[in-house]
Design a protein around this motif. Structure first.
Motif, short mmCIF file in Angstrom:
data_model
loop_
_atom_site.label_atom_id
_atom_site.label_comp_id
_atom_site.label_asym_id
_atom_site.label_seq_id
_atom_site.Cartn_x
_atom_site.Cartn_y
_atom_site.Cartn_z
N ALA A 44 0.83 -1.20 0.00
CA ALA A 44 0.00 0.00 0.00
C ALA A 44 0.87 1.25 0.00
N SER A 45 1.89 1.30 0.85
CA SER A 45 2.71 2.50 0.89
C SER A 45 3.64 2.56 -0.32
N ALA A 46 4.03 1.39 -0.85
CA ALA A 46 4.95 1.38 -2.00
C ALA A 46 4.30 1.95 -3.25
N GLN A 47 2.96 2.08 -3.24
CA GLN A 47 2.33 2.58 -4.46
C GLN A 47 2.12 4.09 -4.45
N LEU A 48 2.48 4.72 -3.33
CA LEU A 48 2.30 6.17 -3.22
C LEU A 48 3.64 6.89 -3.32
N THR A 49 3.59 8.14 -3.80
CA THR A 49 4.79 8.97 -3.79
C THR A 49 5.03 9.46 -2.35
N GLU A 50 6.16 10.13 -2.15
CA GLU A 50 6.46 10.64 -0.80
C GLU A 50 5.40 11.64 -0.34
N THR A 51 4.72 12.27 -1.28
CA THR A 51 3.68 13.24 -0.90
C THR A 51 2.28 12.60 -0.90
N GLY A 52 2.23 11.28 -0.99
CA GLY A 52 0.95 10.58 -0.83
C GLY A 52 0.12 10.47 -2.10
N GLU A 53 0.71 10.79 -3.24
CA GLU A 53 -0.06 10.64 -4.50
C GLU A 53 0.17 9.26 -5.09
N LEU A 54 -0.79 8.85 -5.92
CA LEU A 54 -0.72 7.50 -6.49
C LEU A 54 0.32 7.46 -7.62
N ARG A 55 1.32 6.60 -7.43
CA ARG A 55 2.31 6.40 -8.51
C ARG A 55 2.07 5.07 -9.21
N HIS A 56 1.90 4.00 -8.42
CA HIS A 56 1.55 2.68 -8.94
C HIS A 56 0.16 2.34 -8.38
N LEU A 57 -0.52 1.38 -9.01
CA LEU A 57 -1.72 0.81 -8.38
C LEU A 57 -1.49 -0.69 -8.24
N LEU A 58 -1.21 -1.10 -6.99
CA LEU A 58 -0.89 -2.50 -6.71
C LEU A 58 -2.00 -3.20 -5.95
N THR A 59 -2.68 -2.46 -5.10
CA THR A 59 -3.74 -3.01 -4.25
C THR A 59 -4.64 -1.87 -3.80
N LEU A 60 -5.89 -2.21 -3.45
CA LEU A 60 -6.75 -1.18 -2.85
C LEU A 60 -6.51 -1.10 -1.34
N GLU A 61 -5.99 -2.18 -0.78
CA GLU A 61 -5.82 -2.21 0.68
C GLU A 61 -4.92 -1.06 1.14
N GLY A 62 -5.40 -0.34 2.13
CA GLY A 62 -4.59 0.73 2.70
C GLY A 62 -4.80 2.08 2.04
N LEU A 63 -5.57 2.14 0.93
CA LEU A 63 -5.83 3.44 0.32
C LEU A 63 -6.82 4.24 1.16
N ASP A 64 -6.66 5.56 1.16
CA ASP A 64 -7.60 6.41 1.89
C ASP A 64 -8.93 6.48 1.16
N ARG A 65 -10.00 6.64 1.95
CA ARG A 65 -11.33 6.79 1.34
C ARG A 65 -11.35 7.99 0.39
N SER A 66 -10.66 9.06 0.78
CA SER A 66 -10.70 10.27 -0.06
C SER A 66 -10.06 10.02 -1.42
N LEU A 67 -8.99 9.22 -1.44
CA LEU A 67 -8.35 8.92 -2.73
C LEU A 67 -9.26 8.05 -3.59
N VAL A 68 -9.89 7.04 -2.97
CA VAL A 68 -10.81 6.18 -3.72
C VAL A 68 -11.96 7.02 -4.27
N GLN A 69 -12.47 7.91 -3.42
CA GLN A 69 -13.58 8.78 -3.85
C GLN A 69 -13.15 9.65 -5.05
N THR A 70 -11.95 10.18 -4.98
CA THR A 70 -11.44 11.01 -6.08
C THR A 70 -11.32 10.19 -7.36
N LEU A 71 -10.84 8.96 -7.23
CA LEU A 71 -10.71 8.10 -8.42
C LEU A 71 -12.09 7.78 -9.01
N LEU A 72 -13.07 7.54 -8.14
CA LEU A 72 -14.42 7.25 -8.63
C LEU A 72 -15.02 8.48 -9.30
#
Ligand code: CP
Length: 325
Positions: free
Chosen positions: A7-35
């Motif tokens: 989960a942390s390996a897929q985010l940049t140091e500033t918490g943005e999505l760089r890779h998408l490896l799993t949904l586990e551990g993602l913030d609700r706000s990020l999922v909401q933004t993606l939707l």
């Protein structure tokens, strides 16, 4: 690699999505933004599909080392509609069958300036392993990892549920089938938990129950009638024969259809406005009867359409966080 580190390996140091490896551990706000962004890419059937230039100059490499129709086709269309150069590696004629490691294949395509790798593989841990090795401007998208994770499928299922139900918190979601071997079930359950769904019912034949640790708080049962009662969302899954060492121990297709098949009669136990989902590929008249798959409650083709929108949203999101090489 464990889930938290993925989960942390897929985010940049500033918490943005760089890779998408799993949904586990993602913030609700990020999922909401993606939707929300996926919604912007949705178009009703018959309209001209959404297009933009957000991936112009970038190269997307699709590497599918397991069979796929929906995921592969939608990633390819998504990338093309966003003006990327797209490479679909034909795995049957690639040098991997001569013994080249997947990492050497990646390094080879990275040298040709592939920027985004879309990877499906039968082994657990491959997307995270590759994500840890690629150059800083390169992203990895998990398009189906063993029985572990299928995050874009989870997102398209969330998008579809939100489209029809509006909200997640008060839903009863029933998933029936081979949960033990299902990466789809794991990803959609992770997504539902992130979005606040409290009641997830997992119905399986004996012997195909999942590890409860992967589904905290979910009810696991062999009793389909009990599990479907009052459901707002019913998702049928196929038996993943390719992941079962000894499929001769499984019940016959006839017995399965009688006991665990999603039929019109069983749907009468769900809420009258329940939606019917299936990630595909479907085995008609085994895990789902044809009249239910094609019936008024089915949203299966909407799931497919939403898959394209979700994949465009993911490509847009990760390309926006790309640093200069
Ligand atoms: N749902 C899904 O992953 O379908 P494909 O295997 O056809 O990509």
């Amino acid at each position: 690699m464990g889930h938290a580190s993925s989960a942390s390996a897929q985010l940049t140091e500033t918490g943005e999505l760089r890779h998408l490896l799993t949904l586990e551990g993602l913030d609700r706000s990020l999922v909401q933004t993606l939707l929300d962004l996926s919604d912007e890419y949705r178009r009703p059937a018959g309209q001209i599909p959404a297009r933009d230039d957000r991936l112009a100059g970038q190269t997307v490499a699709n590497l599918f080392f397991e069979a796929s129709t929906r995921t592969r086709a939608s990633f390819e269309l998504a990338a093309k509609r966003m003006s990327a150069d797209v490479l679909n590696l034909d795995v049957n004629t690639s040098s991997r069958i001569k013994g080249e490691s997947i990492l050497d294949t990646i390094y080879t395509l990275q040298a040709m300036q592939a920027d985004i790798f879309v990877i499906r593989d039968a082994s657990a841990g491959i997307p995270a392993m590759i994500a840890a090795k690629v150059q800083p401007h390169v992203s990895v998208l998990n398009a189906g990892e063993a029985d572990v994770s299928h995050p874009t499928q989870g997102l398209l299922d969330l998008l579809t549920i939100r489209q029809y139900k509006g909200d997640f918190e008060n839903l009863v979601v029933t998933i029936v089938g081979d949960i033990k071997h299902s990466r789809v079930a794991r990803s959609v359950a992770q997504g539902l938990r992130i979005m606040g769904t409290k009641r997830i019912h997992l119905v399986t034949p004996p012997g195909l129950e999942p590890d409860q640790g992967h589904y905290p708080d979910a009810v696991i049962t062999n009793d389909f009638d009990a599990g479907i009662e009052g459901a707002d969302v019913v998702m049928a899954l196929r038996i993943q024969r390719e992941r079962i060492a000894n499929p001769s121990g499984l019940m016959s297709q006839d017995d399965y259809q009688k006991t665990y098949g999603l039929t019109k009669k069983r749907m009468q136990l769900a809420n009258p406005d329940a939606i019917v989902m299936h990630p595909g590929p479907m085995n008609r008249d085994v895990e789902i009867s044809g009249d239910v798959a094609d019936g008024p409650q089915s949203v299966i083709t909407t799931q497919v359409a939403n898959g394209l929108a979700v994949r465009m949203a993911i490509l847009a999101t990760i390309s926006a966080t790309r640093p200069d090489p």
